[in-house]
Motif scaffolding. Structure first.
Motif, PDB file in Angstrom:
ATOM      1  N   ARG A 104      -3.912   4.420  50.598  1.00 57.12           N
ATOM      2  CA  ARG A 104      -3.668   4.457  49.144  1.00 57.12           C
ATOM      3  C   ARG A 104      -2.973   3.183  48.675  1.00 57.12           C
ATOM      4  O   ARG A 104      -3.337   2.599  47.656  1.00 57.12           O
ATOM      5  N   ARG A 105      -1.973   2.747  49.424  1.00 54.92           N
ATOM      6  CA  ARG A 105      -1.238   1.533  49.044  1.00 54.92           C
ATOM      7  C   ARG A 105      -2.138   0.298  49.087  1.00 54.92           C
ATOM      8  O   ARG A 105      -2.065  -0.559  48.212  1.00 54.92           O
ATOM      9  N   LEU A 106      -2.955   0.202  50.123  1.00 54.43           N
ATOM     10  CA  LEU A 106      -3.856  -0.952  50.234  1.00 54.43           C
ATOM     11  C   LEU A 106      -4.888  -0.947  49.111  1.00 54.43           C
ATOM     12  O   LEU A 106      -5.188  -1.999  48.537  1.00 54.43           O
ATOM     13  N   LEU A 107      -5.410   0.208  48.787  1.00 52.95           N
ATOM     14  CA  LEU A 107      -6.359   0.298  47.670  1.00 52.95           C
ATOM     15  C   LEU A 107      -5.693  -0.072  46.347  1.00 52.95           C
ATOM     16  O   LEU A 107      -6.290  -0.762  45.517  1.00 52.95           O
ATOM     17  N   ALA A 108      -4.462   0.385  46.140  1.00 52.37           N
ATOM     18  CA  ALA A 108      -3.734   0.047  44.909  1.00 52.37           C
ATOM     19  C   ALA A 108      -3.499  -1.455  44.800  1.00 52.37           C
ATOM     20  O   ALA A 108      -3.444  -1.998  43.698  1.00 52.37           O
ATOM     21  N   ASP A 109      -3.389  -2.130  45.953  1.00 52.48           N
ATOM     22  CA  ASP A 109      -3.192  -3.584  45.976  1.00 52.48           C
ATOM     23  C   ASP A 109      -4.539  -4.323  45.999  1.00 52.48           C
ATOM     24  O   ASP A 109      -4.576  -5.523  46.206  1.00 52.48           O
ATOM     25  N   GLU A 110      -5.627  -3.580  45.807  1.00 48.68           N
ATOM     26  CA  GLU A 110      -6.983  -4.132  45.751  1.00 48.68           C
ATOM     27  C   GLU A 110      -7.372  -4.889  47.023  1.00 48.68           C
ATOM     28  O   GLU A 110      -8.050  -5.915  46.988  1.00 48.68           O
ATOM     29  N   VAL A 111      -6.951  -4.353  48.159  1.00 50.40           N
ATOM     30  CA  VAL A 111      -7.274  -4.939  49.461  1.00 50.40           C
ATOM     31  C   VAL A 111      -8.708  -4.573  49.824  1.00 50.40           C
ATOM     32  O   VAL A 111      -9.128  -3.425  49.704  1.00 50.40           O
ATOM     33  N   ASP A 112      -9.455  -5.587  50.266  1.00 41.64           N
ATOM     34  CA  ASP A 112     -10.841  -5.391  50.710  1.00 41.64           C
ATOM     35  C   ASP A 112     -10.941  -5.262  52.231  1.00 41.64           C
ATOM     36  O   ASP A 112     -11.838  -4.595  52.741  1.00 41.64           O
ATOM     37  N   ILE A 113     -10.032  -5.946  52.935  1.00 40.92           N
ATOM     38  CA  ILE A 113     -10.068  -5.996  54.406  1.00 40.92           C
ATOM     39  C   ILE A 113      -8.678  -5.693  54.951  1.00 40.92           C
ATOM     40  O   ILE A 113      -7.691  -6.314  54.548  1.00 40.92           O
ATOM     41  N   ALA A 114      -8.613  -4.759  55.889  1.00 45.78           N
ATOM     42  CA  ALA A 114      -7.376  -4.512  56.625  1.00 45.78           C
ATOM     43  C   ALA A 114      -7.607  -5.069  58.031  1.00 45.78           C
ATOM     44  O   ALA A 114      -8.460  -4.579  58.761  1.00 45.78           O
ATOM     45  N   LEU A 115      -6.872  -6.098  58.375  1.00 42.65           N
ATOM     46  CA  LEU A 115      -6.968  -6.683  59.709  1.00 42.65           C
ATOM     47  C   LEU A 115      -5.998  -5.934  60.607  1.00 42.65           C
ATOM     48  O   LEU A 115      -4.777  -6.063  60.473  1.00 42.65           O
ATOM     49  N   LEU A 116      -6.541  -5.093  61.487  1.00 45.14           N
ATOM     50  CA  LEU A 116      -5.713  -4.286  62.380  1.00 45.14           C
ATOM     51  C   LEU A 116      -5.324  -5.123  63.587  1.00 45.14           C
ATOM     52  O   LEU A 116      -6.177  -5.682  64.271  1.00 45.14           O
ATOM     53  N   VAL A 117      -4.022  -5.190  63.846  1.00 46.14           N
ATOM     54  CA  VAL A 117      -3.498  -5.972  64.961  1.00 46.14           C
ATOM     55  C   VAL A 117      -2.775  -5.012  65.905  1.00 46.14           C
ATOM     56  O   VAL A 117      -1.600  -4.700  65.711  1.00 46.14           O
ATOM     57  N   PRO A 118      -3.499  -4.503  66.909  1.00 42.11           N
ATOM     58  CA  PRO A 118      -2.866  -3.556  67.835  1.00 42.11           C
ATOM     59  C   PRO A 118      -1.954  -4.280  68.823  1.00 42.11           C
ATOM     60  O   PRO A 118      -2.229  -5.395  69.233  1.00 42.11           O
ATOM     61  N   VAL A 119      -0.867  -3.609  69.155  1.00 43.25           N
ATOM     62  CA  VAL A 119       0.084  -4.175  70.116  1.00 43.25           C
ATOM     63  C   VAL A 119       0.220  -3.219  71.269  1.00 43.25           C
ATOM     64  O   VAL A 119       0.286  -2.029  71.092  1.00 43.25           O
TER      65      VAL A 119
ATOM     66  N   ASP B  93     -14.066 -14.222  49.072  1.00 37.10           N
ATOM     67  CA  ASP B  93     -13.678 -13.491  47.863  1.00 37.10           C
ATOM     68  C   ASP B  93     -12.909 -12.218  48.182  1.00 37.10           C
ATOM     69  O   ASP B  93     -12.622 -11.430  47.289  1.00 37.10           O
ATOM     70  N   SER B  94     -12.603 -12.009  49.440  1.00 32.18           N
ATOM     71  CA  SER B  94     -11.987 -10.755  49.880  1.00 32.18           C
ATOM     72  C   SER B  94     -10.479 -10.892  50.030  1.00 32.18           C
ATOM     73  O   SER B  94      -9.979 -11.897  50.514  1.00 32.18           O
ATOM     74  N   ARG B  95      -9.783  -9.845  49.638  1.00 30.23           N
ATOM     75  CA  ARG B  95      -8.320  -9.778  49.742  1.00 30.23           C
ATOM     76  C   ARG B  95      -7.979  -9.050  51.046  1.00 30.23           C
ATOM     77  O   ARG B  95      -8.469  -7.948  51.303  1.00 30.23           O
ATOM     78  N   LEU B  96      -7.116  -9.653  51.843  1.00 33.02           N
ATOM     79  CA  LEU B  96      -6.816  -9.161  53.183  1.00 33.02           C
ATOM     80  C   LEU B  96      -5.370  -8.690  53.290  1.00 33.02           C
ATOM     81  O   LEU B  96      -4.473  -9.279  52.685  1.00 33.02           O
ATOM     82  N   ALA B  97      -5.171  -7.656  54.085  1.00 27.16           N
ATOM     83  CA  ALA B  97      -3.827  -7.194  54.448  1.00 27.16           C
ATOM     84  C   ALA B  97      -3.765  -7.045  55.961  1.00 27.16           C
ATOM     85  O   ALA B  97      -4.730  -6.621  56.589  1.00 27.16           O
ATOM     86  N   LEU B  98      -2.639  -7.404  56.536  1.00 32.12           N
ATOM     87  CA  LEU B  98      -2.395  -7.179  57.959  1.00 32.12           C
ATOM     88  C   LEU B  98      -1.838  -5.775  58.145  1.00 32.12           C
ATOM     89  O   LEU B  98      -0.996  -5.320  57.368  1.00 32.12           O
ATOM     90  N   VAL B  99      -2.299  -5.111  59.189  1.00 31.55           N
ATOM     91  CA  VAL B  99      -1.768  -3.808  59.582  1.00 31.55           C
ATOM     92  C   VAL B  99      -1.505  -3.916  61.082  1.00 31.55           C
ATOM     93  O   VAL B  99      -2.430  -3.960  61.881  1.00 31.55           O
ATOM     94  N   SER B 100      -0.234  -3.994  61.445  1.00 33.36           N
ATOM     95  CA  SER B 100       0.141  -4.247  62.832  1.00 33.36           C
ATOM     96  C   SER B 100       0.918  -3.076  63.418  1.00 33.36           C
ATOM     97  O   SER B 100       1.740  -2.467  62.738  1.00 33.36           O
ATOM     98  N   SER B 101       0.668  -2.802  64.691  1.00 33.82           N
ATOM     99  CA  SER B 101       1.428  -1.757  65.388  1.00 33.82           C
ATOM    100  C   SER B 101       2.556  -2.356  66.227  1.00 33.82           C
ATOM    101  O   SER B 101       2.985  -1.780  67.215  1.00 33.82           O
ATOM    102  N   ALA B 102       3.067  -3.510  65.794  1.00 38.27           N
ATOM    103  CA  ALA B 102       4.128  -4.204  66.530  1.00 38.27           C
ATOM    104  C   ALA B 102       5.501  -3.572  66.354  1.00 38.27           C
ATOM    105  O   ALA B 102       6.419  -3.880  67.103  1.00 38.27           O
ATOM    106  N   GLY B 103       5.663  -2.724  65.359  1.00 40.95           N
ATOM    107  CA  GLY B 103       6.982  -2.136  65.120  1.00 40.95           C
ATOM    108  C   GLY B 103       7.956  -3.127  64.524  1.00 40.95           C
ATOM    109  O   GLY B 103       9.167  -2.978  64.663  1.00 40.95           O
TER     110      GLY B 103
END
Length: 160
Positions: free
Chosen positions: A145-160, A37-47
């Motif tokens: 703020r942007r992720l909350l506005a998009d109702e994101v529950d999970i930020a999947l951090l993808v470090p590079v 039931d969770s909404r996910l967003a990717l957050v990547s440091s890949a540039g």
């Protein structure tokens, strides 16, 4: 993870002298609802950027703290690598951008109903930011703020 001996002399010298920050306690929030039931967003440091977006500015002292929005339906193969660091081999993520921005795997999870439909946009920023003050003070709160506005529950951090 590579061995320090694999890096150039300049990079080895930098890594040995760098004042690494320890985050204690580590920020953590338990998942408040089932993953399905969770909404996910990717957050990547890949540039990564999309065509038409400006690349990350490698001339910014301490690293470019800005970020780029990546539309959820954007084809991963069309992402452009603008990461400035020579401290890692870009070859793998150039061959398969899912290594650094696993949107195709996320789409598979949505299709199998393991997770809820994902955020409308995902986030890309440049790693290798050696002076993270602006990133912590300005960029991270704006991304949150942007992720909350998009109702994101999970930020999947993808470090590079």
């Amino acid at each position: 993870m590579g061995e320090i001996a694999e890096f150039s002399l300049v990079d080895r010298t930098f890594l040995r002298a760098y004042r690494w920050r320890k985050i204690d306690p580590v920020p953590w929030a338990p998942l408040a609802k089932p993953l399905s039931d969770s909404r996910l967003a990717l957050v990547s440091s890949a540039g990564f950027v999309t065509p038409g977006q400006s690349g990350f500015d490698g001339s910014v002292r301490g690293g470019d703290p800005s970020f780029r929005n990546i539309p959820s339906d954007f084809p991963v193969a069309d992402l452009i690598d603008t990461h400035r660091s020579d401290s890692f081999d870009h070859e793998g993520m150039l061959r398969d951008p899912n290594l650094a921005f696993p949107i195709d795997r996320v789409r598979e999870l949505v299709a199998s109903r393991r997770i809820h439909p994902v955020a409308d946009e995902h986030i890309s920023f440049m790693g290798s930011i050696t002076a993270p003050g602006r990133l912590v003070r300005d960029t991270a709160p704006e991304i949150a703020r942007r992720l909350l506005a998009d109702e994101v529950d999970i930020a999947l951090l993808v470090p590079v």
